[in-house]
Design a protein around this motif. Structure first.
Motif, short mmCIF file in Angstrom:
data_model
loop_
_atom_site.label_atom_id
_atom_site.label_comp_id
_atom_site.label_asym_id
_atom_site.label_seq_id
_atom_site.Cartn_x
_atom_site.Cartn_y
_atom_site.Cartn_z
N ALA A 233 -2.14 -1.80 -13.66
CA ALA A 233 -3.32 -2.42 -14.28
C ALA A 233 -4.27 -1.33 -14.82
O ALA A 233 -4.80 -1.47 -15.93
CB ALA A 233 -4.04 -3.31 -13.27
N LEU A 234 -4.47 -0.27 -14.06
CA LEU A 234 -5.33 0.83 -14.52
C LEU A 234 -4.74 1.50 -15.76
O LEU A 234 -5.46 1.79 -16.72
CB LEU A 234 -5.50 1.87 -13.41
N MET A 235 -3.44 1.74 -15.74
CA MET A 235 -2.79 2.38 -16.89
C MET A 235 -2.85 1.50 -18.13
O MET A 235 -3.13 1.98 -19.22
CB MET A 235 -1.33 2.70 -16.55
N MET B 121 -2.29 10.55 -20.06
CA MET B 121 -3.00 9.55 -19.25
C MET B 121 -4.03 10.27 -18.40
O MET B 121 -3.72 11.26 -17.75
CB MET B 121 -1.99 8.81 -18.36
N HIS B 122 -5.24 9.79 -18.41
CA HIS B 122 -6.31 10.48 -17.68
C HIS B 122 -6.90 9.58 -16.60
O HIS B 122 -8.06 9.17 -16.68
CB HIS B 122 -7.38 10.98 -18.65
N LEU B 123 -6.08 9.28 -15.62
CA LEU B 123 -6.55 8.58 -14.43
C LEU B 123 -6.73 9.60 -13.34
O LEU B 123 -5.89 10.48 -13.16
CB LEU B 123 -5.53 7.52 -14.00
N GLY B 124 -7.82 9.48 -12.60
CA GLY B 124 -8.11 10.45 -11.57
C GLY B 124 -7.57 10.09 -10.21
O GLY B 124 -7.20 8.95 -9.94
N PHE B 125 -7.53 11.11 -9.36
CA PHE B 125 -7.05 10.96 -7.99
C PHE B 125 -7.79 9.84 -7.26
O PHE B 125 -7.17 8.97 -6.66
CB PHE B 125 -7.23 12.30 -7.26
N VAL B 126 -9.12 9.87 -7.30
CA VAL B 126 -9.92 8.88 -6.57
C VAL B 126 -9.66 7.48 -7.10
O VAL B 126 -9.48 6.53 -6.32
CB VAL B 126 -11.42 9.24 -6.64
N GLU B 127 -9.62 7.35 -8.40
CA GLU B 127 -9.37 6.05 -9.04
C GLU B 127 -8.05 5.45 -8.56
O GLU B 127 -7.96 4.27 -8.23
CB GLU B 127 -9.35 6.28 -10.55
N LEU B 128 -7.02 6.27 -8.51
CA LEU B 128 -5.70 5.81 -8.06
C LEU B 128 -5.68 5.56 -6.56
O LEU B 128 -5.09 4.59 -6.09
CB LEU B 128 -4.62 6.80 -8.46
N ALA B 129 -6.34 6.41 -5.79
CA ALA B 129 -6.36 6.27 -4.33
C ALA B 129 -7.08 4.99 -3.90
O ALA B 129 -6.78 4.44 -2.84
CB ALA B 129 -7.01 7.49 -3.69
N GLU B 130 -8.00 4.51 -4.72
CA GLU B 130 -8.72 3.28 -4.38
C GLU B 130 -7.87 2.03 -4.56
O GLU B 130 -8.19 0.99 -4.01
CB GLU B 130 -9.99 3.17 -5.23
N GLN B 131 -6.81 2.11 -5.34
CA GLN B 131 -5.92 0.97 -5.60
C GLN B 131 -4.47 1.40 -5.42
O GLN B 131 -3.71 1.42 -6.39
CB GLN B 131 -6.13 0.44 -7.02
N PRO B 132 -4.07 1.77 -4.21
CA PRO B 132 -2.75 2.39 -4.03
C PRO B 132 -1.58 1.40 -3.98
O PRO B 132 -0.86 1.30 -2.98
CB PRO B 132 -2.91 3.13 -2.71
N THR B 133 -1.40 0.67 -5.07
CA THR B 133 -0.24 -0.21 -5.21
C THR B 133 0.33 -0.01 -6.61
O THR B 133 -0.38 0.42 -7.53
CB THR B 133 -0.60 -1.70 -5.04
N ASP C 277 0.86 -1.18 0.00
CA ASP C 277 0.00 0.00 0.00
C ASP C 277 0.89 1.23 0.00
O ASP C 277 1.68 1.44 0.93
CB ASP C 277 -0.91 -0.01 1.23
N LEU C 278 0.79 2.03 -1.04
CA LEU C 278 1.67 3.18 -1.20
C LEU C 278 1.44 4.24 -0.13
O LEU C 278 2.35 4.99 0.21
CB LEU C 278 1.51 3.78 -2.60
N MET C 279 0.25 4.28 0.45
CA MET C 279 -0.03 5.23 1.53
C MET C 279 0.79 4.86 2.77
O MET C 279 1.17 5.72 3.55
CB MET C 279 -1.52 5.25 1.87
#
Length: 83
Positions: free
Chosen positions: A72-74, A54-66, A31-33
Protein backbone atom coordinates in the motif's frame (compact mmCIF):
# COMPACT_ATOMS: atom_id res chain seq x y z
CA UNK A 1 17.31 -3.82 -14.01
CA UNK A 2 15.21 -2.47 -11.16
CA UNK A 3 14.89 -4.23 -7.82
CA UNK A 4 11.49 -2.63 -7.29
CA UNK A 5 8.69 -5.16 -6.98
CA UNK A 6 5.98 -4.83 -9.61
CA UNK A 7 3.31 -6.69 -7.63
CA UNK A 8 2.44 -7.61 -4.06
CA UNK A 9 3.43 -11.18 -4.91
CA UNK A 10 6.86 -10.08 -6.08
CA UNK A 11 7.26 -7.99 -2.92
CA UNK A 12 6.33 -11.06 -0.87
CA UNK A 13 9.01 -13.10 -2.70
CA UNK A 14 11.69 -10.42 -2.13
CA UNK A 15 10.92 -10.36 1.59
CA UNK A 16 11.01 -14.17 1.75
CA UNK A 17 14.44 -14.19 0.12
CA UNK A 18 15.84 -11.62 2.56
CA UNK A 19 14.54 -13.46 5.64
CA UNK A 20 15.53 -16.82 4.12
CA UNK A 21 12.09 -18.35 4.54
CA UNK A 22 9.71 -19.87 2.00
CA UNK A 23 7.14 -17.33 0.80
CA UNK A 24 4.33 -19.67 1.80
CA UNK A 25 5.53 -19.66 5.43
CA UNK A 26 3.92 -16.26 6.06
CA UNK A 27 0.87 -14.45 4.81
CA UNK A 28 0.42 -10.95 3.40
CA UNK A 29 -0.98 -9.65 6.69
CA UNK A 30 1.47 -11.39 9.03
CA UNK A 31 3.78 -9.18 11.05
CA UNK A 32 7.12 -9.50 9.28
CA UNK A 33 9.02 -8.97 12.54
CA UNK A 34 7.40 -12.17 13.83
CA UNK A 35 8.60 -14.19 10.83
CA UNK A 36 12.27 -13.21 10.90
CA UNK A 37 12.60 -9.66 9.60
CA UNK A 38 15.02 -7.65 11.69
CA UNK A 39 16.36 -4.12 11.34
CA UNK A 40 19.39 -5.18 9.29
CA UNK A 41 17.28 -7.09 6.78
CA UNK A 42 14.82 -4.22 6.61
CA UNK A 43 17.67 -1.85 5.76
CA UNK A 44 18.83 -4.23 3.01
CA UNK A 45 15.38 -3.94 1.44
CA UNK A 46 15.22 -0.16 1.94
CA UNK A 47 18.57 0.29 0.19
CA UNK A 48 17.63 -2.07 -2.64
CA UNK A 49 14.40 -0.19 -3.29
CA UNK A 50 16.05 3.20 -2.88
CA UNK A 51 18.51 2.30 -5.64
CA UNK A 52 15.46 1.56 -7.82
CA UNK A 53 13.91 4.95 -7.09
CA UNK A 54 11.53 4.14 -4.23
CA UNK A 55 11.99 6.42 -1.25
CA UNK A 56 10.28 4.77 1.67
CA UNK A 57 12.04 5.10 4.98
CA UNK A 58 12.94 2.58 7.64
CA UNK A 59 10.50 4.04 10.20
CA UNK A 60 7.65 4.24 7.69
CA UNK A 61 8.08 0.56 6.81
CA UNK A 62 8.65 -0.55 10.41
CA UNK A 63 5.32 1.00 11.42
CA UNK A 64 3.43 -1.25 8.96
CA UNK A 65 5.44 -4.48 8.87
CA UNK A 66 3.22 -6.55 6.58
CA UNK A 67 3.40 -7.32 2.88
CA UNK A 68 0.04 -5.65 2.32
CA UNK A 69 1.06 -2.61 4.37
CA UNK A 70 4.26 -2.17 2.40
CA UNK A 71 2.54 -2.71 -0.91
CA UNK A 72 0.00 0.00 0.00
CA UNK A 73 2.85 2.41 0.82
CA UNK A 74 4.66 1.60 -2.43
CA UNK A 75 1.49 1.95 -4.49
CA UNK A 76 0.67 5.30 -2.88
CA UNK A 77 4.18 6.58 -3.58
CA UNK A 78 4.05 5.44 -7.21
CA UNK A 79 0.69 7.17 -7.65
CA UNK A 80 1.90 10.42 -6.12
CA UNK A 81 5.00 10.41 -8.36
CA UNK A 82 2.83 9.83 -11.44
CA UNK A 83 0.84 13.01 -10.81
Amino acid sequence: MSDLPTSAGELHEQIAQVIDEPADSFGPDDDLMDVGLDSIRLMILVERWRSGGMHLGFVELAEQPTVNGWWALMTAQKESLAR
